[in-house]
Design a protein around this motif. Structure first.
Motif, mmCIF file in Angstrom:
data_model
loop_
_atom_site.group_PDB
_atom_site.id
_atom_site.type_symbol
_atom_site.label_atom_id
_atom_site.label_comp_id
_atom_site.label_asym_id
_atom_site.label_seq_id
_atom_site.Cartn_x
_atom_site.Cartn_y
_atom_site.Cartn_z
ATOM 1 N N ILE A 1 3.918 14.113 -12.087
ATOM 2 C CA ILE A 1 4.114 14.129 -13.715
ATOM 3 C C ILE A 1 2.816 14.966 -14.222
ATOM 4 O O ILE A 1 2.953 15.672 -15.261
ATOM 5 C CB ILE A 1 4.349 12.718 -14.159
ATOM 6 N N LEU A 2 1.563 14.432 -13.959
ATOM 7 C CA LEU A 2 0.387 14.977 -14.409
ATOM 8 C C LEU A 2 0.389 16.541 -14.270
ATOM 9 O O LEU A 2 0.277 17.205 -15.117
ATOM 10 C CB LEU A 2 -0.877 14.307 -13.717
ATOM 11 N N ALA A 3 0.762 17.047 -13.053
ATOM 12 C CA ALA A 3 0.598 18.624 -12.747
ATOM 13 C C ALA A 3 1.714 19.256 -13.684
ATOM 14 O O ALA A 3 1.610 20.219 -14.207
ATOM 15 C CB ALA A 3 1.034 18.706 -11.270
ATOM 16 N N GLU A 4 2.882 18.513 -13.890
ATOM 17 C CA GLU A 4 3.992 19.106 -14.748
ATOM 18 C C GLU A 4 3.607 19.274 -16.269
ATOM 19 O O GLU A 4 3.658 20.036 -16.798
ATOM 20 C CB GLU A 4 5.385 18.188 -14.597
ATOM 21 N N ASN B 1 0.701 -1.186 0.188
ATOM 22 C CA ASN B 1 0.010 0.000 -0.103
ATOM 23 C C ASN B 1 0.859 1.418 -0.062
ATOM 24 O O ASN B 1 0.790 2.072 -0.565
ATOM 25 C CB ASN B 1 -0.849 0.060 1.153
ATOM 26 N N ASN B 2 1.817 1.076 0.730
ATOM 27 C CA ASN B 2 2.909 2.276 0.864
ATOM 28 C C ASN B 2 3.502 2.743 -0.643
ATOM 29 O O ASN B 2 3.776 3.794 -0.899
ATOM 30 C CB ASN B 2 3.651 2.243 1.987
ATOM 31 N N LEU C 1 3.032 5.854 -3.084
ATOM 32 C CA LEU C 1 4.268 6.650 -3.626
ATOM 33 C C LEU C 1 4.118 6.964 -5.009
ATOM 34 O O LEU C 1 4.605 7.797 -5.518
ATOM 35 C CB LEU C 1 5.571 5.775 -3.317
ATOM 36 N N LYS C 2 3.675 5.650 -5.818
ATOM 37 C CA LYS C 2 3.386 5.450 -7.214
ATOM 38 C C LYS C 2 2.564 6.719 -7.598
ATOM 39 O O LYS C 2 2.667 7.467 -8.596
ATOM 40 C CB LYS C 2 3.186 4.100 -7.878
ATOM 41 N N ILE C 3 1.320 6.603 -6.586
ATOM 42 C CA ILE C 3 0.447 7.731 -7.248
ATOM 43 C C ILE C 3 0.802 9.077 -7.149
ATOM 44 O O ILE C 3 0.575 10.092 -7.963
ATOM 45 C CB ILE C 3 -0.920 7.366 -6.246
#
Length: 126
Positions: free
Chosen positions: A101-104, A88-89, A93-95
């Protein structure tokens, strides 16, 4: 003159040497002797009040008694819980990385759209 005139009174007496104990209980055949005193002792087991526990991997594990099966299940569930928590951790982290990346990408796209609009506006003026 001695410092303490009562020298014999305060000095301890020598203890008499111990007698050697009988080794009669060690007359075992070779296999039994190796089993009892050899290097392969096996797991340490303890039986108290109808419950038997064994020392394995640094923990006391209940082997018999009213809660023996449930204790093993609890240990298995704890291990599974730890594995799922770690997974889960990792997924969190991947999310977070994907959101960064999406924000950039969104910021870059927004910048290029504004630049394109400005270029179109300057092109129409000419």
């Amino acid at each position: 003159m001695p410092l303490f005139p009562f020298g014999d009174k305060f000095s301890p007496k020598k203890t008499p040497p111990r007698r050697a104990q009988s080794l009669s209980n060690l007359h075992l055949d070779a296999e039994k002797s190796r089993e009892e005193f050899g290097p392969d002792v096996g797991p340490v087991k303890l039986k108290l009040g109808g419950q038997e526990v064994a020392f394995e991997n640094g923990m006391w594990i209940q082997e018999s008694g009213p809660n023996a099966a449930s204790h093993k299940e609890v240990m298995k569930l704890r291990k599974d819980n730890q594995n799922l928590t770690e997974e889960n951790n990792l997924l969190k982290l991947k999310i977070d990385l994907l959101l960064d990346i999406l924000a950039e990408t969104a910021a870059t796209s927004n910048y290029y759209e504004k630049e394109l609009k400005q270029l179109k506006a300057t092109g129409k003026k000419r």
